[in-house]
Design an enzyme around this catalytic site. Sequence first.
Site: not given
Ligand SMILES: NC(=O)c1ccc[n+]([C@@H]2O[C@H](COP(=O)([O-])OP(=O)(O)OC[C@H]3O[C@@H](n4cnc5c(N)ncnc54)[C@H](O)[C@@H]3O)[C@@H](O)[C@H]2O)c1
Length: 255
Positions: A17, A63, A155, A159
């Site tokens: 995202i 991080d 989790y 959120k």
């Molecule tokens: N994918 C979904 O369906 C979904 C649904 C609801 C909410 N979200 C939220 O959206 C956000 C992004 O999710 P995504 O699915 O794109 O995840 P993803 O794992 O595909 O990408 C996450 C990115 O964040 C970075 N990251 C993770 N932990 C980190 C940290 N501690 N410090 C710095 N960088 C960090 C990772 O390296 C990666 O580049 C999250 O907060 C997740 O909870 C995702």
Amino acid sequence: MRFENKVVIVTGGAKGIGLGCVEVFHDEGAKVIILDRDHRSAEEVAGGLNHKRRNSAAAYACDVGDLTQLSNTMALAINHFDRVDCLINNAGVHPPDTPIEKTNADEVVDLLKINFVSTYVASMAVIDSIKRTQGTIVNISSMTAVLGQKNSCAYAATKGAQLSFTKALALELAPFGVRVNAVLPSNVDTPLMRAWASSLADPQSALQRIAELQPLGRMASPREMGSICLFLATTDSSFITGQGIIADGGASLDY
Ligand SMILES: NC(=O)c1ccc[n+]([C@@H]2O[C@H](COP(=O)([O-])OP(=O)(O)OC[C@H]3O[C@@H](n4cnc5c(N)ncnc54)[C@H](O)[C@@H]3O)[C@@H](O)[C@H]2O)c1
């Protein structure tokens, strides 16, 4: 070009995202700063954007769960282009499904730091700059904040914290013309989603089942989430603050 000469900071902007946000904002003329613990991928993304448009992107290794490192990196990021118009608090993780009795308190605290306290700390860091630009903060929460999720108590709670924080901060910053909103996605096709599915017995049918949870019959793409963030960061949404925008392809309908 709805974000020309403006600057957005995206945590976790190297993939998923966050990357969708980075691409959509950059396409609209933004200068983009990525904070990500996957520095190599973040550098690659920033390099590609700088190739498209000179001096339009930067990457910082960070991080977000290390709160001192996050504060220090935010200071560098804010100085980089000497302004901030939008902060997108996106970095987050979803642990594998775990019943509550199998979790432990240390893991909950660690998750809270990554998924929520980082949102708080990064927002604190931008307050002065964002007041100057009358900018916006967008927090990537989740539908689980309001619906819950089985075997994901920790989790969902992180959120929920992001969503409550969004509302409280919106109240505090409204007098300064700064708006704060959250996006609550259901299921987005990202590396996180695929990693989560692969922790289940049958990943392929799990992904199919997850797609069918949305009446639209599919997961969202990362860029669709980026477009919602862009809407929340521009005057197109000038009367919206303190809201959790449900972006779920209809998943919460027809209960
Ligand atoms: N994918 C979904 O369906 C979904 C649904 C609801 C909410 N979200 C939220 O959206 C956000 C992004 O999710 P995504 O699915 O794109 O995840 P993803 O794992 O595909 O990408 C996450 C990115 O964040 C970075 N990251 C993770 N932990 C980190 C940290 N501690 N410090 C710095 N960088 C960090 C990772 O390296 C990666 O580049 C999250 O907060 C997740 O909870 C995702």
